[in-house]
Scaffold this motif. Sequence first.
Motif, PDB file in Angstrom:
ATOM      1  N   LEU A 185      57.876   8.709  30.636  1.00  0.00           N
ATOM      2  CA  LEU A 185      56.653   8.852  31.413  1.00  0.00           C
ATOM      3  C   LEU A 185      56.521   7.691  32.401  1.00  0.00           C
ATOM      4  O   LEU A 185      56.872   6.551  32.080  1.00  0.00           O
ATOM      5  CB  LEU A 185      55.436   8.879  30.485  1.00  0.00           C
ATOM      6  N   SER A 186      56.004   8.040  33.575  1.00  0.00           N
ATOM      7  CA  SER A 186      55.800   7.002  34.585  1.00  0.00           C
ATOM      8  C   SER A 186      54.581   6.148  34.213  1.00  0.00           C
ATOM      9  O   SER A 186      53.753   6.529  33.396  1.00  0.00           O
ATOM     10  CB  SER A 186      55.594   7.651  35.946  1.00  0.00           C
ATOM     11  N   ILE A 210      61.457  26.139  21.181  1.00  0.00           N
ATOM     12  CA  ILE A 210      60.853  25.323  22.241  1.00  0.00           C
ATOM     13  C   ILE A 210      60.057  24.170  21.635  1.00  0.00           C
ATOM     14  O   ILE A 210      60.192  23.015  22.048  1.00  0.00           O
ATOM     15  CB  ILE A 210      59.942  26.192  23.138  1.00  0.00           C
ATOM     16  N   LEU A 211      59.229  24.489  20.616  1.00  0.00           N
ATOM     17  CA  LEU A 211      58.399  23.427  20.037  1.00  0.00           C
ATOM     18  C   LEU A 211      59.254  22.372  19.344  1.00  0.00           C
ATOM     19  O   LEU A 211      58.992  21.176  19.456  1.00  0.00           O
ATOM     20  CB  LEU A 211      57.392  24.028  19.051  1.00  0.00           C
ATOM     21  N   ASN A 264      52.324  16.180  25.214  1.00  0.00           N
ATOM     22  CA  ASN A 264      52.766  17.169  24.239  1.00  0.00           C
ATOM     23  C   ASN A 264      51.751  18.272  24.021  1.00  0.00           C
ATOM     24  O   ASN A 264      52.113  19.411  23.769  1.00  0.00           O
ATOM     25  CB  ASN A 264      53.062  16.485  22.903  1.00  0.00           C
ATOM     26  N   HIS A 279      49.743   7.383  36.327  1.00  0.00           N
ATOM     27  CA  HIS A 279      49.442   8.799  36.187  1.00  0.00           C
ATOM     28  C   HIS A 279      48.471   9.190  37.275  1.00  0.00           C
ATOM     29  O   HIS A 279      47.707   8.356  37.765  1.00  0.00           O
ATOM     30  CB  HIS A 279      48.818   9.089  34.818  1.00  0.00           C
ATOM     31  N   PHE A 303      60.770  20.245  22.061  1.00  0.00           N
ATOM     32  CA  PHE A 303      59.777  19.392  22.721  1.00  0.00           C
ATOM     33  C   PHE A 303      59.349  18.244  21.816  1.00  0.00           C
ATOM     34  O   PHE A 303      59.212  17.112  22.246  1.00  0.00           O
ATOM     35  CB  PHE A 303      58.537  20.212  23.079  1.00  0.00           C
ATOM     36  N   LEU A 304      59.109  18.569  20.539  1.00  0.00           N
ATOM     37  CA  LEU A 304      58.431  17.583  19.693  1.00  0.00           C
ATOM     38  C   LEU A 304      59.378  16.615  19.007  1.00  0.00           C
ATOM     39  O   LEU A 304      58.981  15.508  18.665  1.00  0.00           O
ATOM     40  CB  LEU A 304      57.573  18.305  18.649  1.00  0.00           C
ATOM     41  N   LYS A 362      51.447  15.302  36.418  1.00  0.00           N
ATOM     42  CA  LYS A 362      50.427  14.290  36.140  1.00  0.00           C
ATOM     43  C   LYS A 362      51.037  13.056  35.516  1.00  0.00           C
ATOM     44  O   LYS A 362      50.762  11.933  35.932  1.00  0.00           O
ATOM     45  CB  LYS A 362      49.366  14.858  35.207  1.00  0.00           C
ATOM     46  N   TYR A 363      51.914  13.249  34.528  1.00  0.00           N
ATOM     47  CA  TYR A 363      52.453  12.075  33.839  1.00  0.00           C
ATOM     48  C   TYR A 363      53.633  11.457  34.565  1.00  0.00           C
ATOM     49  O   TYR A 363      54.170  10.452  34.135  1.00  0.00           O
ATOM     50  CB  TYR A 363      52.818  12.445  32.400  1.00  0.00           C
ATOM     51  N   ASN A 364      54.049  12.098  35.682  1.00  0.00           N
ATOM     52  CA  ASN A 364      55.064  11.476  36.525  1.00  0.00           C
ATOM     53  C   ASN A 364      54.408  10.687  37.651  1.00  0.00           C
ATOM     54  O   ASN A 364      55.041   9.828  38.263  1.00  0.00           O
ATOM     55  CB  ASN A 364      55.978  12.561  37.112  1.00  0.00           C
ATOM     56  N   GLY A 365      53.151  11.017  37.948  1.00  0.00           N
ATOM     57  CA  GLY A 365      52.459  10.303  38.999  1.00  0.00           C
ATOM     58  C   GLY A 365      52.850  10.717  40.402  1.00  0.00           C
ATOM     59  O   GLY A 365      52.515  10.038  41.359  1.00  0.00           O
ATOM     60  N   TRP A 418      60.715  12.211  26.766  1.00  0.00           N
ATOM     61  CA  TRP A 418      60.293  12.174  28.168  1.00  0.00           C
ATOM     62  C   TRP A 418      60.027  10.732  28.554  1.00  0.00           C
ATOM     63  O   TRP A 418      59.373   9.993  27.847  1.00  0.00           O
ATOM     64  CB  TRP A 418      59.028  12.994  28.372  1.00  0.00           C
TER      65      TRP A 418
END
Lengths: 172, 103
Positions: free
Chosen positions: A120-121, A108-109, B8, A124, A112-113, B54-57, A118
């Motif tokens: 991001l929008s 998983i790590l 992260n 926030h 993810f890392l 949260k980070y998608n808003g 991702w």
Amino acid sequence: MQDLTYQLIFYFFAAITVISAVFVVFSKNIIYSAFSLLFTFFGVAALYVFLSADFVAVTQIVVYVGGILVLLLFGVMFTNKVTQVQLKTDVFNFIPGLLIMLATLGVILYTFLTKATWKLSDQHISESVVEEIGFEIMSTYVLPFEVIAFLLFAALIGAAYLATYDKKPTEK
Amino acid sequence: MLPEIGLNHYLIISAILFSLGLFGVMTRKNAVVVLMGVELILNAANINLLAFGKYNGSMQGIMFSLFVIVLAAAEAAVALAIIINIYNTFKTVDLSEVDTMKE
């Protein structure tokens, strides 16, 4: 921009959460597990506050600490004999379980890392969202809200029925 | 200077909580401790939902995590009722010894 105090408080609560969760699964005594689960739930609630979900944090404290943890403690008390002094629990498959845990964590790590990107929008959530939660429940999520209310009702009646003390002992 | 707290950090915490809960579910013999492992897994899922929310808003993560909490409460109540019935039938909650549907 985050200042140093914010980050230190975050790491403090993250450490509380992780260390007490480790204690929950590695402690031999069930009562110790239940009480360190209390600290895990509080730490997770603090992380929810960092995630600007204050309503969820309060709900977490009310439901988990006030409800589920008390239920778990009742479960521990009910299912152990009073004469049994130490509430020990056995562990089996310790080494394979540990290996699978570390493998899962590693995969998983790693994903993810390194692999995940991702998107991001730009905006926030950064302020309190209690008012929007009320609007959303009464508009977009009104059907799931009603369904889950009915499910909770049915589950509680079912639990009370299942746990009813049977006066007439069944024939052996 | 410490790195800025971002997505992260929350994902790492939830991954640790999830794998610890998985370990508890897999290795513990007492049914109540297995239930505690399930609660840890649900909390890890909730942290993930809220972090992405949260980070998608958007509000979807928060709403979903509220529903998860309600389901966790229902699940804990029913599971403990079942565990108490198991104890009344078998006089133990050791999952290795509970291997028949009736006594």
